[in-house]
Enzyme design. Structure first.
Site, short mmCIF file in Angstrom:
data_model
loop_
_atom_site.label_atom_id
_atom_site.label_comp_id
_atom_site.label_asym_id
_atom_site.label_seq_id
_atom_site.Cartn_x
_atom_site.Cartn_y
_atom_site.Cartn_z
N GLY A 1 14.64 -17.44 -3.54
CA GLY A 1 13.29 -17.02 -3.17
C GLY A 1 13.03 -15.56 -3.48
N GLU B 1 -7.35 2.56 1.06
CA GLU B 1 -6.74 3.87 0.80
C GLU B 1 -5.37 4.04 1.46
OE1 GLU B 1 -9.15 7.33 1.01
OE2 GLU B 1 -10.94 6.31 0.29
N ASP C 1 16.00 -16.63 7.76
CA ASP C 1 16.85 -16.42 8.93
C ASP C 1 16.94 -17.66 9.82
OD1 ASP C 1 17.62 -13.71 8.50
OD2 ASP C 1 15.62 -13.07 9.11
N SER D 1 -6.89 16.79 1.26
CA SER D 1 -7.86 17.85 1.49
C SER D 1 -7.61 18.56 2.81
CB SER D 1 -9.28 17.27 1.50
OG SER D 1 -9.47 16.47 2.65
N GLY E 1 11.83 -8.00 -3.05
CA GLY E 1 12.51 -8.54 -4.21
C GLY E 1 11.88 -8.13 -5.53
N HIS F 1 20.47 -9.25 4.97
CA HIS F 1 19.91 -8.91 6.28
C HIS F 1 20.95 -9.34 7.31
CE1 HIS F 1 17.28 -8.20 9.58
NE2 HIS F 1 16.87 -9.43 9.76
N VAL G 1 16.90 -20.79 9.30
CA VAL G 1 17.68 -21.96 8.86
C VAL G 1 19.12 -21.58 8.50
CG1 VAL G 1 15.60 -23.07 7.97
CG2 VAL G 1 17.07 -21.79 6.40
#
Length: 326
Positions: A25, A230, A82, A251, A133, A107, A84
């Site tokens: 994935g 922005e 996570d 600015s 990824g 992870h 599964v």
């Protein structure tokens, strides 16, 4: 601070080894591609019926069921969602692992939460790219890479760090730098940042600012540009050189507004709320709530996702994109 970079690292620990990428994935695919481009032999394991099987095959990878590719590999990288990870590990990965094999993660949650409990004979490491990824792949292709984190959970063979760093070099992370951490630190910090800053906090801040402007009588289109569009401009400056660098580039009115009003918006009450979020993560409350929602068919995730999908800020964005403005 311990940082590992390209000149210190060799990919030799991965030579003559087969790496099984379990999942193809958002992270599995780019990491597999980078590994292959670095000369590492990669096979891909997918769950039966996975939509990623055809994609992996089209990319030229040998693809098989998870238990099949694990049995023929020395390094196994877990790239599944996570929720599964635990079931798949127990059913398809653990029975096919051999003593001395290497088990890698991007992870640390599955290990930290105890969903995956490798036998003592298995080497276990974490190599977590600090980027999505797509960025892992795109930066690799231009000769750069995203930073990474490395951690060792089990090291019966005595060379797990070398294998983990070789993996990090092969996917491009050591081109910028790999920092040493622990599974617990990576998991807790990752969950906390997602909930309070990067996803939960940021999206709620954007929506709330948008709502305040619209409720005051401004058009949704103007509010959209100011509160959502922005954000990337500011985030890019912060990523490039930090908060002070960003403040040097904006600015004087924006700078004064930042310095005079920001602490009032994100005040001590917000900090206390964040401490509560962190405590829930550390105590396992979040993990339990997450699994409960998943096992119940994801009612909370579906409800909240649908609510925001039809929020005016999302409708405005879709209209601006359809009009070709964005």
């Amino acid at each position: 601070m311990e940082i590992f970079k390209d000149p210190q690292i060799s990919t030799k620990p991965l030579q003559n080894k087969t790496v099984a990428m379990i999942g193809f994935g958002n992270q599995g695919k780019p990491q597999a591609q980078n590994l292959r481009d670095s000369g590492v032999h990669v096979v891909v394991g997918c769950r039966e019926g996975s939509r990623h099987q055809a994609d992996a095959a089209a990319e030229g990878f040998a693809v098989g069921l998870i238990s099949e590719v694990v049995s023929q590999s020395q390094v196994v990288i877990m790239m599944l969602p996570d929720e599964v990870m635990g079931d798949v590990y127990r059913e398809s990965v653990e029975p096919a692992l051999n003593s001395g094999n290497y088990l890698g993660f991007s992870h640390g949650m599955a290990i930290h939460a105890g969903w995956v409990k490798p036998k003592p004979s298995i080497n276990v490491f974490l190599l977590a790219p600090k980027g999505q990824g797509r960025g892992v792949r795109n930066r690799y292709l231009v000769g750069s890479g995203v930073p990474g984190l490395v951690a060792i959970h089990q090291d019966p063979s005595g060379d797990t760090l070398e294998v983990a760093l070789a993996y990090g070099k092969a996917i491009g992370c050591s081109r910028t730098g790999i920092l040493k951490t622990t599974f617990a630190q990576e998991t807790i910090s990752d969950l906390f940042s997602e909930q309070t800053v990067l996803c939960g906090g940021l999206t709620q801040l954007i929506k709330t600012g948008f709502e305040v402007l619209v409720e005051s009588g401004l058009s949704p289109e103007v509010a959209y540009f100011e509160c959502l569009y922005e954000v990337k401009l500011i985030a890019d400056l912060i990523q490039e050189g930090g908060i002070s660098f960003m403040r040097e580039k904006i600015s004087s009115t924006a700078l004064f507004g930042d310095l005079s009003q920001g602490q009032g918006v994100i005040d001590s009450h917000v900090k206390e709320t964040m401490r509560g979020v962190l405590q829930n993560i550390q105590a396992g409350v979040f993990t339990e709530a997450f699994l409960t929602d998943v096992q119940s068919g994801r009612p909370l995730m579906k409800e909240r996702f649908e609510q925001d999908y039809y929020h005016l800020i999302e409708e405005t964005g879709r209209a601006l994109r359809q009009a070709g403005v964005l």
